[in-house]
Enzyme design. Structure first.
Site, PDB file in Angstrom:
ATOM      1  N   LYS A 166       0.749  -1.174   0.027  1.00  0.00           N
ATOM      2  CA  LYS A 166      -0.135  -0.081   0.205  1.00  0.00           C
ATOM      3  C   LYS A 166       0.934   1.164  -0.133  1.00  0.00           C
ATOM      4  O   LYS A 166       0.673   2.213  -0.658  1.00  0.00           O
ATOM      5  CB  LYS A 166      -1.132  -0.020   1.290  1.00  0.00           C
ATOM      6  N   LYS A 204      -3.663 -10.155  -6.225  1.00  0.00           N
ATOM      7  CA  LYS A 204      -5.179 -10.529  -5.580  1.00  0.00           C
ATOM      8  C   LYS A 204      -6.164  -9.390  -6.201  1.00  0.00           C
ATOM      9  O   LYS A 204      -5.595  -8.137  -6.520  1.00  0.00           O
ATOM     10  CB  LYS A 204      -5.151 -10.707  -4.372  1.00  0.00           C
ATOM     11  N   LYS A 210     -10.952  -4.574  -4.084  1.00  0.00           N
ATOM     12  CA  LYS A 210     -11.894  -3.568  -4.390  1.00  0.00           C
ATOM     13  C   LYS A 210     -11.658  -2.361  -4.809  1.00  0.00           C
ATOM     14  O   LYS A 210     -12.279  -1.242  -5.331  1.00  0.00           O
ATOM     15  CB  LYS A 210     -13.037  -3.604  -3.382  1.00  0.00           C
TER      16      LYS A 210
HETATM   17  N1  AQP Z   1      -8.799 -11.365  -3.616  1.00  0.00           N
HETATM   18  C1  AQP Z   1      -9.238 -12.089  -2.307  1.00  0.00           C
HETATM   19  N2  AQP Z   1      -9.533 -13.453  -2.326  1.00  0.00           N
HETATM   20  C2  AQP Z   1      -9.922 -13.936  -1.190  1.00  0.00           C
HETATM   21  N3  AQP Z   1     -10.069 -13.000  -0.136  1.00  0.00           N
HETATM   22  C3  AQP Z   1     -10.153 -11.733   0.067  1.00  0.00           C
HETATM   23  N4  AQP Z   1     -10.138 -10.751   0.722  1.00  0.00           N
HETATM   24  C4  AQP Z   1     -10.048  -9.726   0.259  1.00  0.00           C
HETATM   25  N5  AQP Z   1      -9.561  -9.884  -0.795  1.00  0.00           N
HETATM   26  C5  AQP Z   1      -9.606 -11.270  -1.104  1.00  0.00           C
HETATM   27  C6  AQP Z   1     -10.945 -11.183   2.216  1.00  0.00           C
HETATM   28  O1  AQP Z   1     -11.640 -10.194   2.594  1.00  0.00           O
HETATM   29  C7  AQP Z   1     -11.994  -9.990   3.758  1.00  0.00           C
HETATM   30  C8  AQP Z   1     -12.008  -8.263   3.876  1.00  0.00           C
HETATM   31  O2  AQP Z   1     -11.181  -7.467   3.374  1.00  0.00           O
HETATM   32  P1  AQP Z   1     -11.062  -6.236   3.643  1.00  0.00           P
HETATM   33  O3  AQP Z   1     -11.781  -5.473   3.170  1.00  0.00           O
HETATM   34  O4  AQP Z   1     -10.709  -5.880   5.021  1.00  0.00           O
HETATM   35  O5  AQP Z   1      -9.642  -5.756   3.254  1.00  0.00           O
HETATM   36  P2  AQP Z   1      -8.550  -6.309   1.792  1.00  0.00           P
HETATM   37  O6  AQP Z   1      -7.958  -7.534   2.164  1.00  0.00           O
HETATM   38  O7  AQP Z   1      -7.553  -5.101   1.711  1.00  0.00           O
HETATM   39  O8  AQP Z   1      -9.476  -6.365   0.719  1.00  0.00           O
HETATM   40  P3  AQP Z   1      -9.325  -5.562  -0.463  1.00  0.00           P
HETATM   41  O9  AQP Z   1     -10.623  -5.832  -1.576  1.00  0.00           O
HETATM   42  O10 AQP Z   1      -8.064  -5.740  -1.228  1.00  0.00           O
HETATM   43  O11 AQP Z   1      -9.578  -4.111  -0.087  1.00  0.00           O
HETATM   44  P4  AQP Z   1      -8.718  -2.876  -0.373  1.00  0.00           P
HETATM   45  O12 AQP Z   1      -8.633  -2.637  -1.927  1.00  0.00           O
HETATM   46  O13 AQP Z   1      -9.330  -1.523   0.182  1.00  0.00           O
HETATM   47  O14 AQP Z   1      -7.467  -2.980   0.364  1.00  0.00           O
HETATM   48  C9  AQP Z   1     -10.501 -10.272   4.328  1.00  0.00           C
HETATM   49  O15 AQP Z   1     -10.758 -11.539   4.937  1.00  0.00           O
HETATM   50  C10 AQP Z   1      -9.651 -10.724   3.098  1.00  0.00           C
HETATM   51  O16 AQP Z   1      -8.835 -11.623   3.519  1.00  0.00           O
END
Ligand code: AQP
Length: 331
Positions: free
Chosen positions: A115, A197, A200
């Site tokens: 990040k 990965k 969002k």
């Molecule tokens: N690509 C993924 N595959 C499987 N699990 C995923 N998770 C996130 N992306 C994937 C799981 O979703 C839960 C919530 O995630 P989060 O929103 O708290 O944070 P994150 O992991 O940082 O998700 P994003 O979508 O990548 O958000 P941004 O883009 O804002 O950083 C967690 O249990 C995570 O493991």
């Protein structure tokens, strides 16, 4: 709540429109876990501001995420489901635990490194100490189990380390939680760069599929998914694009990789991509329908998140009071 069941805690950031990565990696499991365990879920809005947010958009994303998770099957009769910033104990315990976490430990967190590269103009202290807030989120509820995708494994390991360290210094205070990582779907990859990965907050709109995307859009995004130049539908780790699509199809249908390979034997990637698009669109249409009902009923949403926050505050305050006592603050 059933006192013999395990306590499960998990949270998701309202940092954008929730993707099928979040759904298959986390939310779908949360819905199943609620039937057996005492589940506590949160929308982690405090985590979200580690990256610059537009206030109006954050508010909208938070309410939409709340309605969407209800639509996915989070049931407030069975589980607590609140907005993190409504429960003050999270920020309070996080500050205390900052003082029991080493700079070196946080420097090693891969999510911080990723990040920081992505947001070079805003490498703030919150982004650095984000994992400690996650530690506090979990330890406040004495969680036994934390369902996460693989991307959060390192943070969960830190949670265990900090809990053990605190327990060693002050006697048994926190339960040391276990990670609960799904066998399938723990890491759904980007449709445009299958070595990354699915996220969002990815600016490439074709890289993710949102739960609320229209059917046409879902089908289009899968058609555009990056794969290799071969055309045999076979799971092979050296072919991340097609393997990711097989994983997604398996998560949506419950079919094994073998079954999927047989089903699409002899057909090219094109037909397979179309089939996944249609299957995911169909899978999500019921959720989308329920979402459209929940999002219109703002007073019901408010009632749900307020009641859950009150109960979460009561539970978490017991842990916080115990910590305060142990470290020597005057009550
Ligand atoms: N690509 C993924 N595959 C499987 N699990 C995923 N998770 C996130 N992306 C994937 C799981 O979703 C839960 C919530 O995630 P989060 O929103 O708290 O944070 P994150 O992991 O940082 O998700 P994003 O979508 O990548 O958000 P941004 O883009 O804002 O950083 C967690 O249990 C995570 O493991």
């Amino acid at each position: 709540m059933d006192s013999f069941a395990k306590t499960v805690f998990s949270a998701i950031q309202p940092s954008g429109t929730i993707t099928i990565g979040n759904y298959f990696g986390a939310i779908k499991n949360w819905v199943e876990l609620q039937n057996k365990h005492n589940c506590i879920f949160a929308l982690a809005d405090l985590h979200t501001i580690t990256v610059m947010q537009d206030p109006a958009k954050l508010k909208r994303n938070t309410l939409e995420a709340y309605a969407l998770l209800l639509a996915c099957g989070i049931n407030v009769e069975k589980s607590l489901f609140f907005i993190q910033s409504h429960v003050n104990t999270h920020a309070q315990l996080s500050w205390i635990l900052d003082c029991y976490t080493q700079f070196g430990e946080l420097s090693r967190m891969t999510q911080f490194k990723d990040k920081s590269k992505k947001h070079v103009d805003n490498i703030n202290c919150g982004l650095f100490s984000y994992p400690v807030l996650m530690v506090a989120d979990i330890l406040l509820y004495q969680a036994d189990m934390v369902p996460i995708g693989l991307d959060q494994k390192q943070h969960l390991e830190l949670t265990r380390t900090v809990a053990e360290r605190f327990n060693f210094l002050y006697g048994e205070t926190f339960k040391v939680p276990e990670a609960y990582i799904p066998k399938n779907g723990a890491r759904i990859m980007s449709l445009q760069d299958p070595c990354k990965k699915m996220s969002k907050s990815d600016e490439n709109l074709n890289s993710w599929v949102a739960i609320l995307d229209s059917s046409d859009n879902i089908i289009k995004k899968f058609k555009r998914a990056v794969t290799d130049s071969e055309s045999c539908v076979r799971y092979d780790e050296s072919k991340p694009g097609i393997s990711n699509l097989i994983t997604i199809y398996s998560c949506a249908t419950g079919k094994s990789f073998d079954e999927i390979e047989k089903e699409f034997d002899g057909v090219g990637y094109g037909i397979f991509k179309e089939a996944i698009g249609e299957c995911i669109a169909e899978n999500l249409s019921a959720v989308q329908h329920r979402f459209s009902e929940f999002i219109q009923d703002k007073s019901y949403l408010e009632k749900c998140y307020k009641e859950s926050a009150e109960r979460a505050l009561c539970l978490s305050d017991k842990t916080l009071k115990n910590v305060i006592e142990k470290i020597g603050f005057v009550k």
